[in-house]
Motif scaffolding. Sequence first.
Motif, PDB file in Angstrom:
ATOM      1  N   ALA A   1       6.035  35.465 -40.558  1.00  0.00           N
ATOM      2  CA  ALA A   1       7.468  35.560 -40.274  1.00  0.00           C
ATOM      3  C   ALA A   1       7.924  37.003 -40.386  1.00  0.00           C
ATOM      4  O   ALA A   1       7.333  37.805 -41.119  1.00  0.00           O
ATOM      5  CB  ALA A   1       8.273  34.683 -41.226  1.00  0.00           C
ATOM      6  N   VAL A   2       8.966  37.318 -39.658  1.00  0.00           N
ATOM      7  CA  VAL A   2       9.652  38.606 -39.779  1.00  0.00           C
ATOM      8  C   VAL A   2      11.042  38.323 -40.313  1.00  0.00           C
ATOM      9  O   VAL A   2      11.737  37.425 -39.833  1.00  0.00           O
ATOM     10  CB  VAL A   2       9.734  39.326 -38.419  1.00  0.00           C
ATOM     11  CG1 VAL A   2      10.605  40.584 -38.526  1.00  0.00           C
ATOM     12  CG2 VAL A   2       8.342  39.690 -37.927  1.00  0.00           C
ATOM     13  N   SER A   3      11.440  39.100 -41.308  1.00  0.00           N
ATOM     14  CA  SER A   3      12.749  38.909 -41.934  1.00  0.00           C
ATOM     15  C   SER A   3      13.626  40.133 -41.661  1.00  0.00           C
ATOM     16  O   SER A   3      13.564  41.128 -42.389  1.00  0.00           O
ATOM     17  CB  SER A   3      12.574  38.697 -43.446  1.00  0.00           C
ATOM     18  OG  SER A   3      13.810  38.436 -44.068  1.00  0.00           O
ATOM     19  N   PRO A   4      14.433  40.085 -40.600  1.00  0.00           N
ATOM     20  CA  PRO A   4      15.283  41.238 -40.275  1.00  0.00           C
ATOM     21  C   PRO A   4      16.417  41.407 -41.284  1.00  0.00           C
ATOM     22  O   PRO A   4      16.913  40.438 -41.872  1.00  0.00           O
ATOM     23  CB  PRO A   4      15.860  40.886 -38.897  1.00  0.00           C
ATOM     24  CG  PRO A   4      14.989  39.783 -38.369  1.00  0.00           C
ATOM     25  CD  PRO A   4      14.540  39.032 -39.582  1.00  0.00           C
TER      26      PRO A   4
ATOM     27  N   THR B   1      11.209  33.835 -37.080  1.00  0.00           N
ATOM     28  CA  THR B   1      12.234  34.799 -37.477  1.00  0.00           C
ATOM     29  C   THR B   1      13.020  34.251 -38.650  1.00  0.00           C
ATOM     30  O   THR B   1      13.757  33.267 -38.517  1.00  0.00           O
ATOM     31  CB  THR B   1      13.181  35.107 -36.313  1.00  0.00           C
ATOM     32  OG1 THR B   1      12.408  35.500 -35.179  1.00  0.00           O
ATOM     33  CG2 THR B   1      14.137  36.232 -36.679  1.00  0.00           C
ATOM     34  N   ALA B   2      12.856  34.888 -39.785  1.00  0.00           N
ATOM     35  CA  ALA B   2      13.624  34.544 -40.976  1.00  0.00           C
ATOM     36  C   ALA B   2      14.829  35.485 -41.057  1.00  0.00           C
ATOM     37  O   ALA B   2      15.367  35.890 -40.030  1.00  0.00           O
ATOM     38  CB  ALA B   2      12.742  34.643 -42.219  1.00  0.00           C
ATOM     39  N   SER B   3      15.255  35.842 -42.244  1.00  0.00           N
ATOM     40  CA  SER B   3      16.379  36.764 -42.416  1.00  0.00           C
ATOM     41  C   SER B   3      16.530  37.108 -43.891  1.00  0.00           C
ATOM     42  O   SER B   3      16.186  36.294 -44.757  1.00  0.00           O
ATOM     43  CB  SER B   3      17.684  36.130 -41.915  1.00  0.00           C
ATOM     44  OG  SER B   3      18.806  36.920 -42.283  1.00  0.00           O
TER      45      SER B   3
ATOM     46  N   LEU C   1       7.354  39.526 -43.372  1.00  0.00           N
ATOM     47  CA  LEU C   1       7.501  40.970 -43.258  1.00  0.00           C
ATOM     48  C   LEU C   1       8.981  41.340 -43.207  1.00  0.00           C
ATOM     49  O   LEU C   1       9.679  41.029 -42.241  1.00  0.00           O
ATOM     50  CB  LEU C   1       6.784  41.469 -42.000  1.00  0.00           C
ATOM     51  CG  LEU C   1       6.892  42.952 -41.669  1.00  0.00           C
ATOM     52  CD1 LEU C   1       6.359  43.819 -42.813  1.00  0.00           C
ATOM     53  CD2 LEU C   1       6.150  43.275 -40.374  1.00  0.00           C
ATOM     54  N   ASN C   2       9.475  41.985 -44.237  1.00  0.00           N
ATOM     55  CA  ASN C   2      10.862  42.443 -44.274  1.00  0.00           C
ATOM     56  C   ASN C   2      11.010  43.673 -43.393  1.00  0.00           C
ATOM     57  O   ASN C   2      10.291  44.666 -43.580  1.00  0.00           O
ATOM     58  CB  ASN C   2      11.294  42.788 -45.690  1.00  0.00           C
ATOM     59  CG  ASN C   2      11.390  41.568 -46.586  1.00  0.00           C
ATOM     60  OD1 ASN C   2      11.516  40.447 -46.094  1.00  0.00           O
ATOM     61  ND2 ASN C   2      11.320  41.775 -47.886  1.00  0.00           N
TER      62      ASN C   2
ATOM     63  N   ASP D   1      14.121  45.623 -42.894  1.00  0.00           N
ATOM     64  CA  ASP D   1      15.523  45.644 -43.315  1.00  0.00           C
ATOM     65  C   ASP D   1      16.008  47.006 -43.761  1.00  0.00           C
ATOM     66  O   ASP D   1      17.098  47.144 -44.313  1.00  0.00           O
ATOM     67  CB  ASP D   1      15.743  44.635 -44.438  1.00  0.00           C
ATOM     68  CG  ASP D   1      14.882  44.893 -45.671  1.00  0.00           C
ATOM     69  OD1 ASP D   1      14.275  45.978 -45.765  1.00  0.00           O
ATOM     70  OD2 ASP D   1      14.819  44.010 -46.547  1.00  0.00           O
ATOM     71  N   GLY D   2      15.207  48.051 -43.521  1.00  0.00           N
ATOM     72  CA  GLY D   2      15.643  49.403 -43.911  1.00  0.00           C
ATOM     73  C   GLY D   2      15.694  49.622 -45.403  1.00  0.00           C
ATOM     74  O   GLY D   2      16.242  50.622 -45.868  1.00  0.00           O
ATOM     75  N   GLY D   3      15.143  48.684 -46.180  1.00  0.00           N
ATOM     76  CA  GLY D   3      15.190  48.808 -47.631  1.00  0.00           C
ATOM     77  C   GLY D   3      16.511  48.377 -48.219  1.00  0.00           C
ATOM     78  O   GLY D   3      17.032  48.989 -49.153  1.00  0.00           O
ATOM     79  N   ILE D   4      17.057  47.283 -47.684  1.00  0.00           N
ATOM     80  CA  ILE D   4      18.396  46.857 -48.102  1.00  0.00           C
ATOM     81  C   ILE D   4      18.422  46.299 -49.518  1.00  0.00           C
ATOM     82  O   ILE D   4      19.407  46.450 -50.243  1.00  0.00           O
ATOM     83  CB  ILE D   4      18.990  45.847 -47.112  1.00  0.00           C
ATOM     84  CG1 ILE D   4      20.473  45.640 -47.383  1.00  0.00           C
ATOM     85  CG2 ILE D   4      18.246  44.526 -47.121  1.00  0.00           C
ATOM     86  CD1 ILE D   4      21.179  44.843 -46.334  1.00  0.00           C
TER      87      ILE D   4
END
Length: 246
Positions: free
Chosen positions: A181-184, A139-141, A238-239, A241-244
């Motif tokens: 990784a997943v980047s929330p 889990t990234a960010s 993988l982002n 993030d809703g397209g932030i």
Amino acid sequence: MRLEDKVAIITGGANGIGKAAVEIFAREGAKVVIADFAEEQGKQLESELREKSFDVQFVKLDVASRESVQTMVQKVLSNYGKIDILINNAGITKDAMLVKMTEEDFDRVVDVNLKGVFNCTQAVVPHMIEKGYGKVINTASVSGVYGNIGQTNYAATKAAIVGMTKTWAKELGRKGINVNAVSPGFTRTSMTEKMPEKILNYMESIVSLQRLGVPKDIANAYLFLASDEASYVNGHVLNVDGGIMM
């Protein structure tokens, strides 16, 4: 079911994104280990899911302790005989502006968010190598990519996780192990519950979808990367993030 008979360890699985992942993985047929320091919440989740006939087990875990990690891994192997999936989801925040951040708070976030991922992966991967199969998801960010005010420690650990993910993908891909990784982005969890409503409203306003994420959004990304549908995905961040930040 997409994870039938797979054995999955989900760190930080008692709350928030981790809890959502535990529930989704169990429904998809996995045998799920809820690995968390929060014993009360972890045992409660274990009980709730076992009542629904899901195969789940709570194991108390401090990811920053190598001894705790080794004990957890041995329990999982004793019970299930293998580990197919590791979700390095556990993480904490101890936010402060740079000039006010204490060394103790900096070190604790590094110990949990960064060294904890190293500890768990190093303990689990040899057993995956032996089987010639494994999925590691870190889990990234978005904070690790773009930075965030007051999060020197947190952003540093999440940026480092991206580097570790890509390194491990290169090392372990030839062993049959996918590392991603997943980047929330901004996600509604216990961390955001403490934030002022005006800050949450601002966060929503800069997201293209005009809403914050929910734990299920991130857990579904974990599910995809853990499934055989992502068998040719390796070293990817993988982002979600809703397209932030486009």
